[in-house]
Write an enzyme that holds these catalytic residues in place. Sequence first.
Site, mmCIF file in Angstrom:
data_model
loop_
_atom_site.group_PDB
_atom_site.id
_atom_site.type_symbol
_atom_site.label_atom_id
_atom_site.label_comp_id
_atom_site.label_asym_id
_atom_site.label_seq_id
_atom_site.Cartn_x
_atom_site.Cartn_y
_atom_site.Cartn_z
ATOM 1 N N LYS A 50 0.854 -1.199 0.000
ATOM 2 C CA LYS A 50 0.000 0.000 0.000
ATOM 3 C C LYS A 50 0.883 1.239 0.000
ATOM 4 O O LYS A 50 1.873 1.304 0.743
ATOM 5 C CB LYS A 50 -0.888 -0.022 1.250
ATOM 6 C CG LYS A 50 -1.923 1.096 1.305
ATOM 7 C CD LYS A 50 -2.807 0.979 2.553
ATOM 8 C CE LYS A 50 -3.941 1.990 2.541
ATOM 9 N NZ LYS A 50 -4.819 1.867 3.727
ATOM 10 N N SER B 252 -9.851 1.951 2.603
ATOM 11 C CA SER B 252 -8.937 2.652 1.727
ATOM 12 C C SER B 252 -7.902 1.758 1.036
ATOM 13 O O SER B 252 -7.303 2.179 0.049
ATOM 14 C CB SER B 252 -8.182 3.723 2.521
ATOM 15 O OG SER B 252 -7.367 3.122 3.513
ATOM 16 N N SER C 253 -10.200 -0.194 6.892
ATOM 17 C CA SER C 253 -9.581 -0.117 5.564
ATOM 18 C C SER C 253 -8.877 -1.365 5.066
ATOM 19 O O SER C 253 -8.453 -1.403 3.915
ATOM 20 C CB SER C 253 -8.580 1.028 5.524
ATOM 21 O OG SER C 253 -9.256 2.219 5.270
HETATM 22 N N1 GLN Z 1 -13.414 4.297 5.866
HETATM 23 C C1 GLN Z 1 -12.825 4.784 7.065
HETATM 24 C C2 GLN Z 1 -12.471 6.238 6.899
HETATM 25 O O1 GLN Z 1 -12.729 6.754 5.888
HETATM 26 C C3 GLN Z 1 -11.650 3.968 7.452
HETATM 27 C C4 GLN Z 1 -10.432 4.319 6.726
HETATM 28 C C5 GLN Z 1 -9.262 3.533 7.214
HETATM 29 O O2 GLN Z 1 -9.428 2.547 7.912
HETATM 30 N N2 GLN Z 1 -8.087 4.009 6.868
HETATM 31 O O3 GLN Z 1 -11.930 6.852 7.780
#
Ligand code: GLN
Length: 493
Positions: free
Chosen positions: A78, A158, A182
């Site tokens: 990532k 994400s 995410s």
């Molecule tokens: N979808 C969540 C957010 O937008 C989690 C994102 C994440 O875990 N990095 O914050």
Amino acid sequence: MPELTDLTLTAARAALSRREIRARELTVAHLTAMEAGRDLNAFITPTPEVALAMAEAADARIARGEAGLLEGIPLAIKDLFCTRDIRTTAASRILDGFLPPYESTVTRKLWEAGAVCLGKTNLDEFAMGSANITSWYGPVRNPWTRPGEEVPLVPGGSSGGSAAAVAARISPGATGTDTGGSIRQPASFCGIVGMKPTYGRCSRFGIIAFASSLDQAGPLTRTVADCALLLQAMAGYDPQDSTSADLAVPDWSGGLTGDVRGLRIGIPREYRMDGMPAEIERLWQRGAEWLRAAGAEIREVSLPHTRYALPAYYIIAPAEASSNLARYDGMRYGLRIEGENLTETYRKTRGEGFGAEVRRRILIGTYALSAGYYDAYYLKAQKVRRRIAEDFTEAFREVDAILTPTAPSAAFRLGEKSDDPVAMYLNDVFTVPASLAGLPGISVPAGLSAEGLPLGLQVIGRAWDEATVFDVGRALEEAAAFTTLPYGLAEAA
Ligand code: GLN
């Protein structure tokens, strides 16, 4: 011998150590798949030359009998993990040209274990999002489409690029990070396995910070066994991260049995939400039945503060983000857009360097932390967070693990929910509570929706008890026997 790109991480490792295949050909096969899957936009920076050099070094070590835990295994990283001299962007314009002068601890451990870097995967900008649509480098496509349809679907976010790469057989494994879901939610959307370990299991050193009290690294793979193996190589104490835990890394991979006999599995009453699709409810029940049939005892438990988790998360995460992202000011590194004076330079750099979602979170976070509002929002959210953690502590007196759906829906269309941040935030309803409590959680593909798309089940465990989470995950995996390939790939094969 199956296609090299169909090999699981565990199978590839066995074939490499028996010298039936070479790291170089394994890497070449995955680089070819990467090229063929370019329209997924799963990678921001492919690193084919680096990959080939690393694969050749791995072959040499295997020949000398010096193989590490992941010797010769290709991985996708990532683009939130700093990789020395390899562009690292967090999918943000503000870091577009950034070449880190150092390596994150997690990736350093992976390379020391012999893994091969295929490239840096796409994500939501600064890991803020649930659909991988906020990246400066464009959205990622889910390799899954509805059967017979071409309409692009989101991979979740994400860690959407990592999940798409693993599902599309471009990489047998990938790293992700999970702040509120995410890793787990994109794993569910793409029909693969993803685990967020206990907060403190993996070092955060060199991972671009979003919300430091929540961010954790973890693996995305196609099987639970692969997930255990990959986490083993990623985890461990790091003096450079004061929140990393000084605990030995267990042999999760060697200890994995999938035996759940005698385990007590909790079904949290409060996760049965209004408006939850019936097929998610049915899948959840089926999961509980599978575990009962495998010898576990199913009990209802209560996590009474669940409904406050999402609002608390969407104060705490932006508050921490607003502070963490203050460093991107155009002065030391990253984008700089000159203005007439210093203030204007800041304004232009940050105004143009950050996308809309990141700016929204900085504004919310700055507001929640400002004098006069701090107690009403931030402090209150912290108190709620404590209550949520206590709910889990209570529940874990009665059960050994908790079973929930991973996400309230299957993958949705690219463009859907894009103009409604709250609808987007609702994706995290089942993943955020474990994040706030710092607990380990895994998502395992458990079935298909009525539309033929993957759906995951989540297992949450006690802090530091990833072993039980893996075993329950393995039992679900075995019962679900989910082997479906994304339709496009199945047709191509
Ligand atoms: N979808 C969540 C957010 O937008 C989690 C994102 C994440 O875990 N990095 O914050």
